[in-house]
Design a protein around this motif. Structure first.
Motif, mmCIF file in Angstrom:
data_model
loop_
_atom_site.group_PDB
_atom_site.id
_atom_site.type_symbol
_atom_site.label_atom_id
_atom_site.label_comp_id
_atom_site.label_asym_id
_atom_site.label_seq_id
_atom_site.Cartn_x
_atom_site.Cartn_y
_atom_site.Cartn_z
ATOM 1 N N ILE A 1 0.867 -1.194 0.000
ATOM 2 C CA ILE A 1 0.000 0.000 0.000
ATOM 3 C C ILE A 1 0.896 1.234 0.000
ATOM 4 O O ILE A 1 1.757 1.394 0.861
ATOM 5 C CB ILE A 1 -0.910 0.010 1.233
ATOM 6 N N VAL A 2 0.696 2.116 -0.990
ATOM 7 C CA VAL A 2 1.516 3.327 -1.118
ATOM 8 C C VAL A 2 0.612 4.567 -1.012
ATOM 9 O O VAL A 2 -0.355 4.690 -1.773
ATOM 10 C CB VAL A 2 2.282 3.354 -2.451
ATOM 11 N N VAL A 3 0.923 5.417 -0.057
ATOM 12 C CA VAL A 3 0.274 6.739 0.035
ATOM 13 C C VAL A 3 1.306 7.756 -0.420
ATOM 14 O O VAL A 3 2.313 7.966 0.269
ATOM 15 C CB VAL A 3 -0.198 7.061 1.463
ATOM 16 N N PRO A 4 1.140 8.381 -1.603
ATOM 17 C CA PRO A 4 2.159 9.279 -2.164
ATOM 18 C C PRO A 4 2.609 10.341 -1.177
ATOM 19 O O PRO A 4 1.796 10.942 -0.471
ATOM 20 C CB PRO A 4 1.447 9.896 -3.375
ATOM 21 N N ASP A 5 3.924 10.533 -1.123
ATOM 22 C CA ASP A 5 4.574 11.550 -0.291
ATOM 23 C C ASP A 5 4.423 11.305 1.213
ATOM 24 O O ASP A 5 4.824 12.148 2.023
ATOM 25 C CB ASP A 5 4.059 12.965 -0.612
ATOM 26 N N ARG A 6 3.863 10.091 1.595
ATOM 27 C CA ARG A 6 3.646 9.876 3.027
ATOM 28 C C ARG A 6 4.173 8.530 3.522
ATOM 29 O O ARG A 6 5.017 8.491 4.397
ATOM 30 C CB ARG A 6 2.160 10.019 3.373
ATOM 31 N N LEU A 7 3.657 7.416 2.985
ATOM 32 C CA LEU A 7 4.070 6.142 3.560
ATOM 33 C C LEU A 7 3.940 5.005 2.559
ATOM 34 O O LEU A 7 3.229 5.094 1.550
ATOM 35 C CB LEU A 7 3.270 5.824 4.829
ATOM 36 N N VAL A 8 4.660 3.907 2.898
ATOM 37 C CA VAL A 8 4.544 2.626 2.204
ATOM 38 C C VAL A 8 4.312 1.578 3.265
ATOM 39 O O VAL A 8 5.061 1.496 4.247
ATOM 40 C CB VAL A 8 5.828 2.302 1.408
ATOM 41 N N ASN A 9 3.254 0.758 3.095
ATOM 42 C CA ASN A 9 2.955 -0.309 4.049
ATOM 43 C C ASN A 9 2.985 -1.642 3.310
ATOM 44 O O ASN A 9 2.234 -1.848 2.347
ATOM 45 C CB ASN A 9 1.580 -0.090 4.692
ATOM 46 N N ILE A 10 3.864 -2.541 3.753
ATOM 47 C CA ILE A 10 4.033 -3.844 3.107
ATOM 48 C C ILE A 10 3.278 -4.893 3.917
ATOM 49 O O ILE A 10 3.483 -5.019 5.136
ATOM 50 C CB ILE A 10 5.529 -4.203 3.013
ATOM 51 N N VAL A 11 2.384 -5.618 3.227
ATOM 52 C CA VAL A 11 1.551 -6.634 3.872
ATOM 53 C C VAL A 11 2.026 -8.008 3.425
ATOM 54 O O VAL A 11 2.117 -8.289 2.223
ATOM 55 C CB VAL A 11 0.060 -6.441 3.510
ATOM 56 N N THR A 12 2.353 -8.870 4.406
ATOM 57 C CA THR A 12 2.797 -10.237 4.084
ATOM 58 C C THR A 12 1.801 -11.257 4.607
ATOM 59 O O THR A 12 0.917 -10.932 5.400
ATOM 60 C CB THR A 12 4.183 -10.514 4.691
#
Length: 844
Positions: free
Chosen positions: A833-844
């Protein structure tokens, strides 16, 4: 720079002389620059300034210096609110003349203020005890008299029989004089008044336009002016008299169960004439509180007169009491008691057994509910005959309509504000410019005979007003008929002196109080700074005085202060010891702090550490600015006043805090010496990140100073300092250091001048005359952002990425992180999940 330490003992005085010799802070009314008037409430010359003064004036000084750097012609004056009782007290206690005591104090305090390096236009200095000043005040008073805004009448006053003077309600403490401790008497005296009530509506309406005033100050003035609408009517009494009352809640009239009158009401006086018990109760009331605030919290006391009042609707007899919580100066001096819906009346009715009736309820079904306390909320009328079921507003209108139709009352507007009594039976004040003639009556002093000056040969050994018993001063001739006459011996309330001083700062012609056109160049004051304790009287009187002068055509504006800021106090713990049954306080410099305790340096014995409270001479918890400046220099003291606490909050004094500020002064000095340091070619490089940080700081500090957010500006300067220290030598770094010199110039002016005269890239003229650094708008926008990288919602790393980077690029950068890979530990990635200019959340 070759010195490794900044030496304020040399630099402070040197730059203060340079500013004075150059006339750096003299305001030029004829300048083509835009005008800015910055003003702090001028001080009373008590003898020494304290750190509260330093904080107040440092705030105004930073703004004044900043405005000058932004290209404004700045008026930043200083003077002295010099009349008043403390000088007379000193005369009585020390055997000195009030004038000499005051002048000596002014000299001491002026010297102290100059040591702090304030950017003040001393050429406009005056004291309100100068005949040149108060002579013009007398002329203005006569102008207002001619316009019908000044009058004289008999009024009941608080009289101190020891000091032999009138006391304001606020100066009566538990029925005793605030200074003498004597039982205060009520007396009828002829007093001078200003008709502030003529401007009540305008003063109230004007508050709505004061957007740059604190809301709490506007609310305090609104409550003091006290506009209310209600019903005015009279109760018929069993003894044949009538008692007028005024009620803001005519909707509760069916809940009335008693009537109460003030101790000095004619009904009370009539009862006391034939009843010793009533007379004794009235004397008891006179020894109690005198302000509405005091009476609100005092025990409610009453005396049943034996007279009854006839209820206008039911005809029921209501007992009439003399009550200590009713004041003759408020309303009609009598009230309709409705205990079910007024907390004060509930307390009184409970004590004296009056019925408590519910006439307002949430619903008709609640009409019979018992009452354990006064209920002041909204609802509908119950147990109220023809009003039942009506809302409060409907019932008010209905009662008013019935009263007016039947001729026993009328809807009316009432104001809490009373005309301003300005007579004071004191020597050290502005003589009221009138003459009393046996033939012509009260006659104004001709303006060509002003100023009416105070005599110098006065005696304070005998209590009372020296003007009254002076052998020659009061004796004169009537300007109308030439007969022997006497001068008015009362002087003006010192609040009059401070109600127009800001006009005299702006314009000082010899032949009149001020020039209208000259004043218009500077006024209204752009920024006024002072304590919340002046929220009502001084500020309200200044607003009234300005309106009055506008009314008679001498000014073109009504509001004197466009923006108001009320700063917090400087606080310090107290140190004391009980000696022979009384508490003795000690100065901080007399005490040695030892861990959680403290001892007196003189004898090594413990002292009690008290609460942290406002610095006060009586509690001796003051810190002398001279001692601080001797040790740390003016700039460290100024920086401490601006640091940490938001300026509207109290600032606890801290020895560790001022030492920290001193260390930062030295840190800056070392940094300023590094312009161009780093060897050949060091000034050739660029550091885009530092350039951006520098320009963003310039813009942010400017916004903070304009918003009086000095502690925020200080924090940003700390951040820029740290960023410069970390940066490699480059042209960007040298430019940032020179910019930093400019940024601290309004706050630490001596350090900035010393650096400006020596660092590369500067050195021309005074930095006090230099321009505020220009900002490149392109550098105010960050081109990089910090990205939070999460694994299953938990933060694992942060990345710096170009602003606007694509989702694909951000995902790739996140997955390339070693910290993220360790967290994933080979697990299959189900989603990113990528929120531009804010965060990246990796789901496994």
């Amino acid at each position: 720079m070759t010195d490794t330490r900044f030496d304020p003992s040399q630099a402070d005085a040197r730059w203060q002389r340079a500013w004075e010799e150059a006339g750096t802070f003299h305001a030029d009314s004829n300048s083509a620059k835009p005008k800015s008037y910055v003003l702090e409430m001028f001080p009373y010359p008590s003898g020494r300034i304290h750190m509260g003064h330093v904080r107040n004036y440092t705030m105004g000084d930073v703004l004044a210096r900043y405005k000058k750097m932004r290209g404004y012609e700045v008026l930043h004056p200083m003077g002295w609110d010099a009349f008043g009782m403390p000088a007379e007290n000193a005369a009585m206690e020390k055997g000195v003349h009030p004038g000499g005591w005051t002048r000596e104090n002014i000299a001491n305090m002026k010297s102290q203020l100059k040591r702090i390096g304030f950017a003040l236009d001393w050429s406009r200095e005056f004291a309100t005890c100068d005949p040149e000043y108060y002579g013009h005040e007398q002329a203005l008073f006569l102008d207002l008299y001619e316009a019908g805004l000044v009058y004289r009448r008999q009024s009941e006053v608080n009289w101190d029989p020891v000091d032999m003077t009138v006391l304001a309600n606020e100066q009566v403490i538990d029925g005793k004089g605030w200074r003498s401790g004597a039982e205060v008497e009520k007396r009828k005296l002829d007093q001078w008044f200003l008709k502030i009530t003529d401007f009540a509506e305008d003063l109230l309406d004007g508050l709505g336009a004061l957007d740059n005033w604190p809301e709490k100050v506007r609310l305090m003035q609104e409550n003091w002016i006290g506009k209310s609408t209600g019903l005015e009517f009279s109760f018929d009494l069993s003894n044949g008299d009538r008692v007028p009352v005024y009620s803001t809640r005519p909707d509760t009239i069916f809940g009335a169960s008693f009537v109460a009158v003030a101790a000095d009401h004619p009904v009370a006086q009539g009862v006391a004439a034939g009843n010793p018990d009533a007379a004794a109760f009235i004397e008891l009331c006179k020894r109690g509180g005198t302000t509405a605030a005091e009476l609100e919290t005092a025990e409610k006391l009453g005396f049943d007169t034996g007279i009854t009042a006839r209820h206008p609707f039911t005809g029921a007899p209501l007992p009439v009491f003399i009550a200590n919580f009713v004041l003759m100066d408020y309303g009609t001096g009598a009230i309709m008691g409705v205990p079910g819906h007024d907390e004060r009346d509930f307390e009184f009715a409970t004590k004296y057994g009056c019925p408590i009736l519910r006439v307002i309820a949430a619903s008709a079904e609640a009409a019979g509910d018992p009452m354990s306390e006064a209920e002041t909320g909204d609802g509908i009328c119950v147990n109220s005959d023809f009003l039942d079921g009506m809302s409060v507003e409907e019932a008010k209108a209905a009662v008013n309509a019935r009263a007016e139709a039947e001729g026993w009352g009328k809807g009316t507007t009432v104001w809490r504000l009373r005309d301003w009594g300005v007579s004071r039976q004191r020597y050290w004040g502005t003589p009221i410019p009138f003459i009393h003639c046996g033939t012509c009556g009260v006659v104004p002093v001709p303006k060509d005979q002003l100023p009416v000056t105070l005599p110098e040969d006065v005696d304070f050994k005998t209590p009372g007003n020296p003007l009254l018993r002076h052998p020659t001063w009061k004796h004169t001739t009537c300007p109308n008929c030439g007969a022997a006459a006497e001068r008015e011996t009362d002087t003006l309330d010192t609040f009059v002196d401070s109600s127009w001083y800001f006009l005299r700062f702006a314009s000082q012609p010899a032949d009149k109080p001020f020039d209208r056109d000259e004043v218009a160049k500077w006024l209204p004051v752009e920024q006024y700074i002072g304590g919340i304790e002046h929220a009502i009287l001084h500020l309200l009187y200044a607003r009234f005085w300005t309106r009055a002068l506008q009314h008679i055509g001498q000014l073109d504006f009504a509001e004197p202060f466009a923006s108001l800021f009320t700063q917090g106090m400087v606080t310090h713990e107290t140190y004391s010891r009980v000696v022979d049954g009384r508490t003795v306080y000690f100065l901080p410099e007399e005490v040695e702090r030892t861990g959680n305790g403290a001892t007196l340096k003189q004898d090594g014995q413990p002292v009690e550490i008290g609460r942290v409270i406002k610095m006060s001479k009586s509690k001796k918890n003051t810190v002398d600015p001279d001692n601080i400046i001797d040790t740390y220099g003016a700039d460290a003291a100024r920086w401490f006043m601006l640091s940490d606490s938001p300026p509207e909050r109290d600032l606890p004094w801290s020895e560790a805090g001022i030492e920290g500020c001193w260390r930062f002064v030295q840190r800056l000095w070392r940094l300023f010496g590094q312009v161009g340091a780093g060897g050949a070619g060091a000034d050739a490089g660029e550091d885009k990140a530092l350039d951006r940080k520098t320009h963003q700081t310039v813009a942010a500090v400017a916004q903070d100073i304009e918003a009086l957010g000095f502690n925020k500006a200080v924090a940003r300067i700390y951040e820029l300092t740290a960023a410069i220290e970390k940066a490699a030598p480059s042209a960007s770094r040298s430019n940032a250091i020179v910019t930093l010199v400019h940024l601290v110039a309004p706050m630490m002016p001596h350090l900035a001048e010393e650096a400006w005269s020596t660092v590369g890239g500067g050195g021309e003229g005074l930095i006090a005359d230099a321009a505020w650094p220009e900002v490149d708008p392109a550098l105010l926008v960050d081109d990089q952002v910090t990205i939070a990288v999460q694994h299953m919602g938990k933060l694992r790393d942060t990345l710096t990425a170009p602003k606007g980077a694509s989702k694909e690029d951000l995902e790739a950068m996140a997955l390339a992180s070693e910290k993220v890979q360790r967290s994933i530990d080979g697990a299959a990635i189900r989603k990113v999940i990528v929120v531009p200019d804010r965060l990246v959340n990796i789901v496994t």
